[in-house]
Design an enzyme around this catalytic site. Structure first.
Site, short mmCIF file in Angstrom:
data_model
loop_
_atom_site.label_atom_id
_atom_site.label_comp_id
_atom_site.label_asym_id
_atom_site.label_seq_id
_atom_site.Cartn_x
_atom_site.Cartn_y
_atom_site.Cartn_z
CG PHE A 178 -1.87 -1.06 1.39
CD1 PHE A 178 -3.11 -0.98 0.79
CD2 PHE A 178 -1.57 -2.19 2.15
CE1 PHE A 178 -4.04 -2.01 0.92
CE2 PHE A 178 -2.49 -3.22 2.29
CZ PHE A 178 -3.73 -3.13 1.67
CG ASP A 179 1.06 5.87 -1.74
OD1 ASP A 179 2.07 6.18 -1.06
OD2 ASP A 179 0.35 6.73 -2.30
N GLY A 180 0.86 5.29 1.16
CA GLY A 180 0.28 5.89 2.36
C GLY A 180 -0.82 6.90 2.05
#
Length: 312
Positions: A178-180
């Protein structure tokens, strides 16, 4: 809303309880490579497309971008049931398709050919098929159509856009990256960055350090994944989750880590890239799927052969 009339239950697969399962809906173009067929549909129309699909009903479609991800999810189900045969907290996969049931026979046959554990095939003629996601309890929706994804996000369902690419299936376990900001977290800091630049964003993060970041569009899916992840010890888990974010660890990492702790979301590894390209680290992780809101990051992931899904 009532289920679409043309829902085909796959009797070869043990049906899951949607109230406890992590339901993932995929479109046919996300799970299979239908680029040639889609081109035919756009150029020659629906009738010609249907004729082609019926003529090739027994010819399996080649795997698409989300194919290996679905296989890995099956592997997790197998491992969960090995440790507890009565477990109901499982992945449940359904296919949501704008195909007619007649042209959909090839989709069903392809899934059977590859041994994919898909519980339902929903053939929906409505323009906006995403209206059925909530009635099926869908927690994640993967589609190759941008409008579909935007409609699903508007309906409060975690969703991402899949780009067609050749995917080499990595070895198990199921690895999800996941990206943030604007994916796991809200885009509040991104917005400050757009308006006030890096210094403004850093000041905002320092001031807000004790307050968890808002929820992003994929938080609900990540939390359910984390819940399944907790059934196993760190060493034996068939699920591994990663955070790969453009944030810098020194100035912006603390709030992100505190937020994950506050949510009770287990992340196996976190990488704070400080704006550096994500491709090299993704090539190292070899995830089954990578979620990001930046198209340049999606492109970088595709360049190293990592299956990617864009969260618009």
């Amino acid at each position: 809303m009532a289920e679409p009339e043309s829902t085909v239950i796959n009797t070869n697969v043990k049906q899951k309880d949607p109230s406890t399962a992590l339901v993932i809906a995929v479109t046919t173009r996300a799970i299979f490579n239908l680029e040639e067929e889609h081109k035919l549909y756009l150029e020659k129309g629906k009738e010609e497309y249907t004729r082609h699909q019926q003529a090739n009903r027994d010819k399996p479609l080649p795997p698409g971008t989300a194919f290996a991800f679905i296989q890995a999810v099956q592997y997790v189900n197998k491992k969960i049931l090995e440790s507890n045969p009565a477990e109901r907290d499982l992945f449940d996969i359904l296919v949501l398709s704008n195909n007619s049931p007649e042209s959909g026979v090839r989709i069903i046959n392809s899934a059977k050919h590859y041994g994919l554990e898909i519980s339902k095939f929903c053939f929906v003629s409505d323009e906006d098929s995403t209206q059925y996601l909530k009635s099926h309890g869908v927690k994640l929706f993967l589609s190759a159509d941008r409008t579909d994804v935007c409609n699903a996000l508007r309906r409060g369902v975690s969703a991402a856009l899949v780009f067609q690419q050749e995917v080499q299936a990595p070895s198990t376990p199921l690895r999800v990256v996941f990206d943030g900001d604007a994916v796991l977290f809200s885009d509040e800091t991104d917005q400050i960055f757009q308006e006030q630049g890096l210094e403004g964003a850093l000041q905002y993060e320092r001031a807000m350090e004790a307050i968890p970041i808002g929820e992003g569009p994929l938080k609900a899916f990540a939390m359910h994944l984390g819940k399944m992840r907790k059934k196993f010890g760190q060493e034996k888990s068939p699920i591994r989750t990663y955070l790969v974010t453009a944030r810098s660890g020194r100035d912006m990492g603390i709030r992100a880590i505190k937020t994950l702790r506050e949510w009770g979301l287990p992340i196996d590894e976190a990488f704070f890239m400080d704006g550096a390209p994500k491709g090299p680290i993704l090539a190292q992780i070899q995830p089954y799927i990578f979620f990001d809101d930046g198209l340049h990051n999606i492109q970088g992931a595709q360049n190293v052969g990592v299956p990617s899904a864009w969260v618009p």
